[in-house]
Design a protein around this motif. Structure first.
Motif, PDB file in Angstrom:
ATOM      1  N   LEU A  92       0.838  -1.197   0.000  1.00 18.00           N
ATOM      2  CA  LEU A  92       0.000   0.000   0.000  1.00 18.00           C
ATOM      3  C   LEU A  92       0.875   1.250   0.000  1.00 18.00           C
ATOM      4  N   ILE A  93       0.524   2.224  -0.822  1.00 20.11           N
ATOM      5  CA  ILE A  93       1.251   3.492  -0.796  1.00 20.11           C
ATOM      6  C   ILE A  93       1.011   4.165   0.548  1.00 20.11           C
ATOM      7  N   PRO A  94       2.062   4.542   1.273  1.00 20.97           N
ATOM      8  CA  PRO A  94       1.863   5.205   2.570  1.00 20.97           C
ATOM      9  C   PRO A  94       1.041   6.476   2.421  1.00 20.97           C
ATOM     10  N   ARG A  95       0.054   6.638   3.310  1.00 12.65           N
ATOM     11  CA  ARG A  95      -0.831   7.789   3.273  1.00 12.65           C
ATOM     12  C   ARG A  95      -0.453   8.782   4.365  1.00 12.65           C
ATOM     13  N   PRO A  96      -0.735  10.074   4.134  1.00 15.70           N
ATOM     14  CA  PRO A  96      -0.465  11.077   5.174  1.00 15.70           C
ATOM     15  C   PRO A  96      -1.196  10.787   6.478  1.00 15.70           C
ATOM     16  N   GLU A  97      -2.382  10.154   6.391  1.00 14.59           N
ATOM     17  CA  GLU A  97      -3.127   9.842   7.612  1.00 14.59           C
ATOM     18  C   GLU A  97      -2.331   8.908   8.519  1.00 14.59           C
ATOM     19  N   THR A  98      -1.685   7.914   7.927  1.00  8.42           N
ATOM     20  CA  THR A  98      -0.900   6.980   8.726  1.00  8.42           C
ATOM     21  C   THR A  98       0.266   7.687   9.392  1.00  8.42           C
ATOM     22  N   GLU A  99       0.808   8.666   8.718  1.00  7.11           N
ATOM     23  CA  GLU A  99       1.878   9.471   9.304  1.00  7.11           C
ATOM     24  C   GLU A  99       1.368  10.239  10.523  1.00  7.11           C
ATOM     25  N   GLU A 100       0.112  10.706  10.466  1.00  3.22           N
ATOM     26  CA  GLU A 100      -0.488  11.377  11.617  1.00  3.22           C
ATOM     27  C   GLU A 100      -0.555  10.431  12.812  1.00  3.22           C
ATOM     28  N   LEU A 101      -0.922   9.172  12.572  1.00  2.00           N
ATOM     29  CA  LEU A 101      -1.001   8.192  13.653  1.00  2.00           C
ATOM     30  C   LEU A 101       0.367   7.965  14.271  1.00  2.00           C
ATOM     31  N   ALA A 102       1.383   7.798  13.437  1.00  2.00           N
ATOM     32  CA  ALA A 102       2.738   7.588  13.945  1.00  2.00           C
ATOM     33  C   ALA A 102       3.183   8.761  14.815  1.00  2.00           C
ATOM     34  N   GLU A 103       2.883   9.962  14.371  1.00  2.00           N
ATOM     35  CA  GLU A 103       3.285  11.148  15.135  1.00  2.00           C
ATOM     36  C   GLU A 103       2.553  11.214  16.469  1.00  2.00           C
ATOM     37  N   TRP A 104       1.257  10.895  16.467  1.00  2.00           N
ATOM     38  CA  TRP A 104       0.491  10.938  17.725  1.00  2.00           C
ATOM     39  C   TRP A 104       1.047   9.924  18.713  1.00  2.00           C
ATOM     40  N   LEU A 105       1.322   8.727  18.268  1.00  2.00           N
ATOM     41  CA  LEU A 105       1.843   7.696  19.153  1.00  2.00           C
ATOM     42  C   LEU A 105       3.184   8.105  19.749  1.00  2.00           C
ATOM     43  N   THR A 106       4.042   8.668  18.922  1.00  2.00           N
ATOM     44  CA  THR A 106       5.360   9.070  19.397  1.00  2.00           C
ATOM     45  C   THR A 106       5.265  10.159  20.463  1.00  2.00           C
ATOM     46  N   LYS A 107       4.308  11.053  20.301  1.00  2.00           N
ATOM     47  CA  LYS A 107       4.165  12.169  21.231  1.00  2.00           C
ATOM     48  C   LYS A 107       3.402  11.811  22.506  1.00  2.00           C
ATOM     49  N   ASN A 108       2.512  10.828  22.437  1.00  2.16           N
ATOM     50  CA  ASN A 108       1.576  10.612  23.540  1.00  2.16           C
ATOM     51  C   ASN A 108       1.709   9.286  24.269  1.00  2.16           C
ATOM     52  N   VAL A 109       2.432   8.345  23.730  1.00  3.76           N
ATOM     53  CA  VAL A 109       2.553   7.032  24.354  1.00  3.76           C
ATOM     54  C   VAL A 109       3.903   6.918  25.054  1.00  3.76           C
ATOM     55  N   THR A 110       3.857   6.567  26.320  1.00  3.91           N
ATOM     56  CA  THR A 110       5.080   6.287  27.088  1.00  3.91           C
ATOM     57  C   THR A 110       5.212   4.778  27.235  1.00  3.91           C
ATOM     58  N   LEU A 111       6.320   4.251  26.781  1.00  3.48           N
ATOM     59  CA  LEU A 111       6.546   2.818  26.824  1.00  3.48           C
ATOM     60  C   LEU A 111       7.634   2.476  27.833  1.00  3.48           C
ATOM     61  N   PRO A 112       7.562   1.287  28.420  1.00  2.00           N
ATOM     62  CA  PRO A 112       8.613   0.881  29.365  1.00  2.00           C
ATOM     63  C   PRO A 112       9.928   0.608  28.649  1.00  2.00           C
ATOM     64  N   ALA A 113      10.980   0.532  29.412  1.00  3.57           N
ATOM     65  CA  ALA A 113      12.277   0.166  28.835  1.00  3.57           C
ATOM     66  C   ALA A 113      12.172  -1.217  28.202  1.00  3.57           C
ATOM     67  N   SER A 114      12.832  -1.383  27.084  1.00  3.03           N
ATOM     68  CA  SER A 114      12.811  -2.656  26.348  1.00  3.03           C
ATOM     69  C   SER A 114      11.386  -3.075  25.984  1.00  3.03           C
ATOM     70  N   ALA A 115      10.592  -2.119  25.574  1.00  4.21           N
ATOM     71  CA  ALA A 115       9.209  -2.393  25.185  1.00  4.21           C
ATOM     72  C   ALA A 115       9.166  -3.261  23.937  1.00  4.21           C
ATOM     73  N   ARG A 116       8.022  -3.925  23.742  1.00  2.32           N
ATOM     74  CA  ARG A 116       7.786  -4.709  22.535  1.00  2.32           C
ATOM     75  C   ARG A 116       6.649  -4.065  21.746  1.00  2.32           C
ATOM     76  N   ILE A 117       6.901  -3.821  20.455  1.00  2.00           N
ATOM     77  CA  ILE A 117       5.939  -3.174  19.563  1.00  2.00           C
ATOM     78  C   ILE A 117       5.637  -4.115  18.410  1.00  2.00           C
ATOM     79  N   LEU A 118       4.361  -4.185  18.028  1.00  2.00           N
ATOM     80  CA  LEU A 118       3.937  -5.011  16.898  1.00  2.00           C
ATOM     81  C   LEU A 118       3.224  -4.138  15.881  1.00  2.00           C
ATOM     82  N   ASP A 119       3.642  -4.235  14.622  1.00  2.00           N
ATOM     83  CA  ASP A 119       2.944  -3.605  13.501  1.00  2.00           C
ATOM     84  C   ASP A 119       2.297  -4.722  12.699  1.00  2.00           C
ATOM     85  N   MET A 120       0.975  -4.862  12.865  1.00  2.79           N
ATOM     86  CA  MET A 120       0.248  -5.940  12.192  1.00  2.79           C
ATOM     87  C   MET A 120      -0.279  -5.450  10.844  1.00  2.79           C
ATOM     88  N   GLY A 121      -0.005  -6.210   9.794  1.00  5.15           N
ATOM     89  CA  GLY A 121      -0.362  -5.774   8.447  1.00  5.15           C
ATOM     90  C   GLY A 121       0.552  -4.655   8.002  1.00  5.15           C
TER      91      GLY A 121
END
Length: 278
Positions: A92-121
């Motif tokens: 899929l061609i990356p959409r600007p909307e998905t970039e908005e989601l990435a930016e929101w997560l980076t700014k608002n989500v605090t993860l523990p040290a050595s966190a595990r992240i999954l990108d499904m699909g």
């Protein structure tokens, strides 16, 4: 003698006649790509002649763009967050909307040290790879059912130098049950099977677009299992279609997730359901 300005003007007029939106910008991108310069640098080259060796590839690219081939496929790359990624018909061609989601997560989500992240699909991998760059201490896994999409994601990982784990799987079927994840993101196919698509969108792989009669088939399968794979306090974030937020929120609550809300994209469309595991 054909100058840079000549080809920009003629190419823009050609694309406008064929109904291409933002024709001038598209033509600037094609010319800049062919001349290996930035769009801004074109302004100081307006009166420079274009060699014949550049004209024929430009004419070929211009014809394809006029036929509706996405500009991203013609350029072969797309900028997403802070990186340039490869893009082609495998994902899929990356959409600007998905970039908005990435930016929101980076700014608002605090993860523990050595966190595990999954990108499904994961498709081309731009979301998962961007999160891996934004959370450099995290262990990031990218999953897709398509071997072609995963091949593209691997090329993007090599291109950016970002280290992740990649797994081919139909949702969670081939993904080990433990350990759980602190953040799961998913941009799954959500287009209803009968929906008429814009010509450019038809160049995306159907496997990455269509999600059943109402577009929700994969989302219904995904949310209950994703909820089981989260750590306590873990985050789940999705990208969905413009009219799917109400049902998606019901599914999140039915999976015993809390803090359920749907963020709007820059166009005001409820686009990103967010929830947490209690």
């Amino acid at each position: 003698m054909t100058t840079v300005l000549d080809i920009l003007d003629k190419g823009t007029a050609y694309l406008e006649k064929r109904g291409i939106e933002d024709a001038r910008r598209n033509m600037q991108m094609l010319v800049a790509h062919q001349l290996d310069c930035t769009r801004m640098e074109l302004y100081v080259r307006f009166d420079h002649p274009i060699d014949d060796c550049h004209l024929e590839p430009l004419r070929t690219a211009l014809k394809k763009r006029g036929e509706g081939i996405p500009i991203q496929h013609l350029l072969g790359t797309v900028f997403f967050r802070n990186h340039e990624f490869k893009t082609d018909a495998r994902g899929l061609i990356p959409r600007p909307e998905t970039e908005e989601l990435a930016e929101w997560l980076t700014k608002n989500v605090t993860l523990p040290a050595s966190a595990r992240i999954l990108d499904m699909g994961c498709g081309s991998g731009v979301l998962g790879l961007s999160l891996a760059a934004d959370f450099p201490e995290a262990d990031v896994t990218l999953v897709d059912v398509s071997p072609e999409a995963l091949a593209l994601a691997r090329e993007n990982a090599e291109l950016t130098g970002i280290t992740v784990t990649m797994v081919q799987s139909d949702l969670f079927s081939d993904l080990p049950e433990a350990p759980p994840f602190d953040l799961i993101v998913a941009n799954l196919p959500y287009v209803p099977d009968a929906e008429e698509l814009a010509p450019e969108v038809r160049h995306d792989p159907a496997l990455a677009l269509f999600g059943g009669a109402d577009g929700m088939d994969l989302i219904r399968r995904f949310i209950p299992e994703a909820a089981k794979r989260l750590t306590p306090g873990g985050w789940l974030a999705l990208e969905i279609g413009h009219d799917q937020s109400t049902e998606t929120e019901k599914l999140l609550r039915a999976a015993s997730l809390t803090d359920v809300l749907t963020l709007k994209d820059l166009s005001g469309i409820p686009r990103f359901p967010i929830a947490r595991k209690a």
